[in-house]
Design a protein around this motif. Structure first.
Motif, PDB file in Angstrom:
ATOM      1  N   GLN A   1       0.817  -1.227   0.000  1.00 54.97           N
ATOM      2  CA  GLN A   1       0.000   0.000   0.000  1.00 54.97           C
ATOM      3  C   GLN A   1       0.845   1.269   0.000  1.00 54.97           C
ATOM      4  O   GLN A   1       0.411   2.295  -0.511  1.00 54.97           O
ATOM      5  CB  GLN A   1      -0.953   0.008   1.196  1.00 54.97           C
ATOM      6  CG  GLN A   1      -2.026  -1.052   1.098  1.00 54.97           C
ATOM      7  CD  GLN A   1      -2.822  -1.229   2.378  1.00 54.97           C
ATOM      8  OE1 GLN A   1      -2.420  -0.806   3.456  1.00 54.97           O
ATOM      9  NE2 GLN A   1      -3.975  -1.876   2.251  1.00 54.97           N
ATOM     10  N   THR A   2       2.030   1.224   0.571  1.00 59.58           N
ATOM     11  CA  THR A   2       2.887   2.406   0.631  1.00 59.58           C
ATOM     12  C   THR A   2       3.925   2.452  -0.495  1.00 59.58           C
ATOM     13  O   THR A   2       4.704   3.398  -0.569  1.00 59.58           O
ATOM     14  CB  THR A   2       3.617   2.493   1.992  1.00 59.58           C
ATOM     15  OG1 THR A   2       4.429   1.335   2.153  1.00 59.58           O
ATOM     16  CG2 THR A   2       2.635   2.613   3.141  1.00 59.58           C
ATOM     17  N   ALA A   3       3.924   1.454  -1.349  1.00 59.04           N
ATOM     18  CA  ALA A   3       4.858   1.425  -2.479  1.00 59.04           C
ATOM     19  C   ALA A   3       4.384   2.386  -3.574  1.00 59.04           C
ATOM     20  O   ALA A   3       3.279   2.928  -3.516  1.00 59.04           O
ATOM     21  CB  ALA A   3       4.977   0.000  -3.020  1.00 59.04           C
ATOM     22  N   SER A   4       5.211   2.561  -4.569  1.00 61.27           N
ATOM     23  CA  SER A   4       4.896   3.480  -5.666  1.00 61.27           C
ATOM     24  C   SER A   4       3.708   2.981  -6.491  1.00 61.27           C
ATOM     25  O   SER A   4       3.382   1.788  -6.482  1.00 61.27           O
ATOM     26  CB  SER A   4       6.114   3.647  -6.573  1.00 61.27           C
ATOM     27  OG  SER A   4       6.370   2.443  -7.267  1.00 61.27           O
ATOM     28  N   ARG A   5       3.114   3.888  -7.198  1.00 59.74           N
ATOM     29  CA  ARG A   5       2.008   3.531  -8.102  1.00 59.74           C
ATOM     30  C   ARG A   5       2.502   2.520  -9.144  1.00 59.74           C
ATOM     31  O   ARG A   5       1.798   1.568  -9.474  1.00 59.74           O
ATOM     32  CB  ARG A   5       1.475   4.785  -8.780  1.00 59.74           C
ATOM     33  CG  ARG A   5       0.357   4.496  -9.760  1.00 59.74           C
ATOM     34  CD  ARG A   5      -0.260   5.756 -10.297  1.00 59.74           C
ATOM     35  NE  ARG A   5      -1.026   6.363  -9.198  1.00 59.74           N
ATOM     36  CZ  ARG A   5      -1.122   7.670  -8.992  1.00 59.74           C
ATOM     37  NH1 ARG A   5      -0.518   8.506  -9.791  1.00 59.74           N
ATOM     38  NH2 ARG A   5      -1.838   8.143  -7.996  1.00 59.74           N
ATOM     39  N   PHE A   6       3.714   2.712  -9.637  1.00 56.86           N
ATOM     40  CA  PHE A   6       4.315   1.794 -10.611  1.00 56.86           C
ATOM     41  C   PHE A   6       4.379   0.374 -10.040  1.00 56.86           C
ATOM     42  O   PHE A   6       4.015  -0.588 -10.698  1.00 56.86           O
ATOM     43  CB  PHE A   6       5.714   2.296 -10.991  1.00 56.86           C
ATOM     44  CG  PHE A   6       6.452   1.403 -11.940  1.00 56.86           C
ATOM     45  CD1 PHE A   6       6.121   1.377 -13.289  1.00 56.86           C
ATOM     46  CD2 PHE A   6       7.478   0.590 -11.491  1.00 56.86           C
ATOM     47  CE1 PHE A   6       6.799   0.554 -14.169  1.00 56.86           C
ATOM     48  CE2 PHE A   6       8.164  -0.232 -12.362  1.00 56.86           C
ATOM     49  CZ  PHE A   6       7.825  -0.257 -13.701  1.00 56.86           C
ATOM     50  N   PHE A   7       4.848   0.252  -8.796  1.00 53.89           N
ATOM     51  CA  PHE A   7       4.953  -1.030  -8.104  1.00 53.89           C
ATOM     52  C   PHE A   7       3.571  -1.676  -7.992  1.00 53.89           C
ATOM     53  O   PHE A   7       3.389  -2.851  -8.314  1.00 53.89           O
ATOM     54  CB  PHE A   7       5.558  -0.786  -6.718  1.00 53.89           C
ATOM     55  CG  PHE A   7       5.770  -2.010  -5.889  1.00 53.89           C
ATOM     56  CD1 PHE A   7       7.019  -2.617  -5.825  1.00 53.89           C
ATOM     57  CD2 PHE A   7       4.744  -2.559  -5.122  1.00 53.89           C
ATOM     58  CE1 PHE A   7       7.235  -3.737  -5.033  1.00 53.89           C
ATOM     59  CE2 PHE A   7       4.946  -3.679  -4.341  1.00 53.89           C
ATOM     60  CZ  PHE A   7       6.195  -4.270  -4.289  1.00 53.89           C
TER      61      PHE A   7
ATOM     62  N   MET B   1      11.673   5.307  -6.209  1.00 50.90           N
ATOM     63  CA  MET B   1      11.212   6.133  -7.326  1.00 50.90           C
ATOM     64  C   MET B   1      10.596   7.406  -6.753  1.00 50.90           C
ATOM     65  O   MET B   1       9.786   7.333  -5.832  1.00 50.90           O
ATOM     66  CB  MET B   1      10.161   5.339  -8.100  1.00 50.90           C
ATOM     67  CG  MET B   1       9.461   6.061  -9.194  1.00 50.90           C
ATOM     68  SD  MET B   1       8.181   4.967  -9.894  1.00 50.90           S
ATOM     69  CE  MET B   1       8.291   5.433 -11.595  1.00 50.90           C
ATOM     70  N   ARG B   2      11.030   8.558  -7.280  1.00 48.08           N
ATOM     71  CA  ARG B   2      10.397   9.807  -6.841  1.00 48.08           C
ATOM     72  C   ARG B   2       9.135   9.991  -7.673  1.00 48.08           C
ATOM     73  O   ARG B   2       9.183  10.049  -8.902  1.00 48.08           O
ATOM     74  CB  ARG B   2      11.318  11.003  -7.004  1.00 48.08           C
ATOM     75  CG  ARG B   2      10.728  12.226  -6.297  1.00 48.08           C
ATOM     76  CD  ARG B   2      11.498  13.496  -6.502  1.00 48.08           C
ATOM     77  NE  ARG B   2      12.880  13.471  -6.137  1.00 48.08           N
ATOM     78  CZ  ARG B   2      13.372  13.846  -4.952  1.00 48.08           C
ATOM     79  NH1 ARG B   2      12.551  14.223  -3.989  1.00 48.08           N
ATOM     80  NH2 ARG B   2      14.672  13.841  -4.740  1.00 48.08           N
ATOM     81  N   GLU B   3       8.016  10.072  -6.980  1.00 46.42           N
ATOM     82  CA  GLU B   3       6.733  10.193  -7.676  1.00 46.42           C
ATOM     83  C   GLU B   3       6.381  11.665  -7.915  1.00 46.42           C
ATOM     84  O   GLU B   3       7.085  12.569  -7.464  1.00 46.42           O
ATOM     85  CB  GLU B   3       5.646   9.471  -6.895  1.00 46.42           C
ATOM     86  CG  GLU B   3       5.888   7.963  -6.891  1.00 46.42           C
ATOM     87  CD  GLU B   3       4.682   7.145  -6.571  1.00 46.42           C
ATOM     88  OE1 GLU B   3       4.310   6.340  -7.436  1.00 46.42           O
ATOM     89  OE2 GLU B   3       4.125   7.293  -5.474  1.00 46.42           O
ATOM     90  N   ALA B   4       5.283  11.883  -8.621  1.00 49.26           N
ATOM     91  CA  ALA B   4       4.879  13.235  -9.021  1.00 49.26           C
ATOM     92  C   ALA B   4       4.705  14.173  -7.827  1.00 49.26           C
ATOM     93  O   ALA B   4       4.918  15.380  -7.951  1.00 49.26           O
ATOM     94  CB  ALA B   4       3.589  13.177  -9.838  1.00 49.26           C
ATOM     95  N   ASP B   5       4.350  13.631  -6.662  1.00 47.81           N
ATOM     96  CA  ASP B   5       4.180  14.471  -5.474  1.00 47.81           C
ATOM     97  C   ASP B   5       5.511  14.806  -4.797  1.00 47.81           C
ATOM     98  O   ASP B   5       5.544  15.451  -3.758  1.00 47.81           O
ATOM     99  CB  ASP B   5       3.221  13.830  -4.474  1.00 47.81           C
ATOM    100  CG  ASP B   5       3.734  12.520  -3.894  1.00 47.81           C
ATOM    101  OD1 ASP B   5       4.845  12.066  -4.256  1.00 47.81           O
ATOM    102  OD2 ASP B   5       3.002  11.926  -3.071  1.00 47.81           O
TER     103      ASP B   5
END
Length: 140
Positions: free
Chosen positions: A52-58, A125-129
């Motif tokens: 649940q706390t992983a990246s959207r990609f994951f 991974m650095r996400e959009a936020d």
């Protein structure tokens, strides 16, 4: 000789205290802090929360239940955490099979009760936020 030594020390000071070097260190440190928090979930057996706390990609690459079952099968036999030490970090903007972006690959030397010498590798991974999140995890 002393003058050469002084010039060398001054050069090293400039290189290692430059804004760019500081920014890289801060970026790597931010990713490592997030990775450590995520690993705490894994160490505690909170596999669903780690997904649940992983990246959207994951999360788009593996279903929550599949992740939890796979991680349970892989980690449980190894026992509980004895110690973990970060060994390496590497920044990247492109990785095979992943969209271009900001990544930090972290490697940890890990000792578990039933596995004395494990290596854990996390791809952050650095996400959009602007937040670092786990995009990949591997233990061997």
């Amino acid at each position: 000789m002393q003058r050469c030594f002084a010039v060398l020390i001054a050069f090293l000071f400039v290189v290692f205290t430059s804004p760019q070097a500081s920014a890289v260190a801060a970026t790597t440190e931010d990713a490592a802090i997030t990775a450590s928090s995520w690993l705490t979930l894994v160490d505690g057996g909170y596999y669903v929360q780690s997904w649940q706390t992983a990246s959207r990609f994951f999360r788009s690459a593996i279903a929550e239940a599949t992740w939890a079952a796979s991680l349970q099968a892989a980690r449980s036999p190894l026992g509980s955490l004895v110690r973990r030490e970060q060994r390496a970090s590497q920044l990247a903007t492109s990785l095979p099979g992943a969209p271009d972006g900001e990544y930090c690959i972290l490697s940890f030397a890990t000792e578990l009760t039933n596995k004395k010498t494990a290596v854990e590798t996390l791809t952050m991974m650095r996400e959009a936020d602007g937040q670092w999140r786990v995009a990949g995890y591997f233990i061997k």
